[in-house]
Design an enzyme around this catalytic site. Structure first.
Site, short mmCIF file in Angstrom:
data_model
loop_
_atom_site.label_atom_id
_atom_site.label_comp_id
_atom_site.label_asym_id
_atom_site.label_seq_id
_atom_site.Cartn_x
_atom_site.Cartn_y
_atom_site.Cartn_z
N TYR A 308 -3.35 -20.85 20.75
CA TYR A 308 -1.86 -21.41 20.93
C TYR A 308 -2.34 -23.02 21.34
CZ TYR A 308 -1.79 -16.95 23.21
OH TYR A 308 -1.36 -15.47 23.42
N CYS A 334 -19.74 -19.35 15.71
CA CYS A 334 -19.43 -20.75 14.27
C CYS A 334 -18.27 -20.20 13.40
CB CYS A 334 -20.60 -19.78 13.33
SG CYS A 334 -21.82 -19.31 12.96
#
Ligand SMILES: *Cc1c(COP(=O)(O)O)cnc(C)c1O
Length: 406
Positions: A308, A334
């Site tokens: 968010y 990653c």
């Protein structure tokens, strides 16, 4: 000098338990719970802590001891609450997709109420209760169609959201529920969203719900309680948050003329600011374009920034005179979305412990094993004492459920 959680230096906790580490202050949990109790004392509410914010058994046990009920959204959360010593008659079960087995389990243990979100769910609960020879206590989750003015992913009270029954369909839904033999209608509920920074949407939702309660009473459907859903927002950065006393006063005024019990389902505001995520700096990576502070916590430990764009305050655990640099604080995963904070002024060198604040809610409960990372340990601090309340997951834990089936 290290900053402390209650009386315990954060650096000592990092040393003893390792990092990343979630640290909870037990007195902060108590204070947050008591704040609701005190503000709403005129209404004698049943406060049902929303387990999804942080389901650690020791956190649940602490709230149960304070007298809290629990708002749950799965059979698993009901089992957790019970394992922590919850009183089944104070458990509420919410959620749009309750499965048959979960409903049967909730009926079997004798929860207080199902917060029902659709007509097909009414049918399913009625059927399961009938098969078990039981009556299911229910409340209908009504969508009051108010804008909670929060992040779209945590806004739940608009017509376009998947949650609840539309206000326009509410009376028909109650009439339908009253025609089903194995249901007992006891309440009404709503939950318009999380991290609310304004009071007016909460008050407006309550007003709309009460207008419906009155209409239903005129049709012979008398309710025992109104459940106003989740709690108020918390301060992550510099937000203005709704004043609990003011919220309580508004609700008390509206309930004064009615004999209705009050249920509240706060999650974030009971645990959010009681928690800190400790993380150690691996590298400080400098480039012409940008600086990065690479830490050992990542989006699998704290998903809110990636999910968010949430802000968490980050600071060095030591009172330090080191120069600050402008940097992104990032984890080793990653994904470019793997960051804890962007463009922060921070003092950090390899080996330093950083504090990621307000990490008690929707942090450990949203953690995953992405990148084969074991979930972090959790520690509860009480005064000068501290206890491991969840051990760190190791690689054997992560592989334990898999076999060579080829
Ligand atoms: C998430 C949720 C809550 C808790 O909301 P907070 O904003 O954390 O207080 C309460 N009730 C329901 C139904 C929820 O889904």
């Amino acid at each position: 000098m290290s900053k402390t959680c209650e009386q315990v230096p954060f650096t000592q906790l990092a040393e003893q338990y390792g990092t990343p580490l979630y640290v909870y202050s037990q007195s902060a949990l108590t204070d947050a719970y008591r704040a609701y109790e005190t503000a709403f004392s005129g209404c004698k509410p049943l406060i049902c802590y929303a387990v999804k914010a942080n389901g650690n058994l020791s956190v649940l046990k602490h709230f149960a001891a304070l007298g809290s009920g629990f708002d749950t959204v799965s059979g698993g959360e009901i089992a957790r609450a019970l394992a922590a010593g919850a009183d089944a008659s104070k458990i509420i079960y919410s959620g749009v997709g309750k499965r048959i087995q979960e409903i049967a389990y909730a009926l079997d243990v004798g929860i207080k109420c199902f917060n029902v979100e659709s007509l097909p769910e009414l049918d399913r609960i009625n059927e399961v209760a009938g098969m078990m020879g039981l009556t299911a206590p229910i409340s209908l989750r009504i969508n009051p169609d108010v804008d909670a003015k929060t992040h779209p992913y945590i806004s739940t009270g608009l017509k376009a959201n998947k949650f609840g029954i539309a206000m326009a369909d509410a009376e028909r839904a109650y009439q339908y529920a009253s025609s089903l033999k194995n249901l007992k209608i006891i309440g009404i509920d709503c939950h318009i969203g999380s991290q609310l920074t304004e009071l007016s949407p909460l008050v407006e939702a309550c007003e709309r719900m009460l207008a419906l309660v009155d209409k239903l009473a005129a049709q012979g459907i008398k309710l025992e309680h109104i459940d106003l859903g989740g709690g108020v927002g918390i301060v992550y950065k510099n937000e203005q948050t709704p004043d609990l006393a003011q919220y309580a006063a508004e609700v008390e005024k509206m309930l004064a003329s009615r004999s209705l019990g009050l249920v509240l389902e706060p999650g974030r505001s009971l645990v959010g600011n009681a928690g800190t995520l400790l993380t150690r700096v691996e590298f400080v990576k400098r480039s012409e374009e940008k600086n990065f502070v690479v830490v050992d916590a990542a989006m699998n430990d704290l998903m809110r920034p990636a999910l968010y764009q949430a802000y968490h305050h980050i600071e060095n655990a030591e009172e330090t005179t080191q120069p600050e640099i402008l940097a992104d604080v990032v984890g080793p995963i990653c994904e470019t979305g793997d960051f804890i904070g962007k463009e922060r002024m921070i003092a950090a060198k390899t080996g330093d412990v950083l504090l990621v604040r307000s990490a008690g809610a929707y942090a450990s409960s949203m953690a995953s094993n992405y990148n084969a990372r074991g979930r972090a340990a959790e520690v509860m601090v009480n005064g000068a004492k501290h206890k491991l309340v969840r051990r760190r997951e190791n690689i054997d834990d992560l592989m334990a459920l898999e076999r060579d089936y080829l």
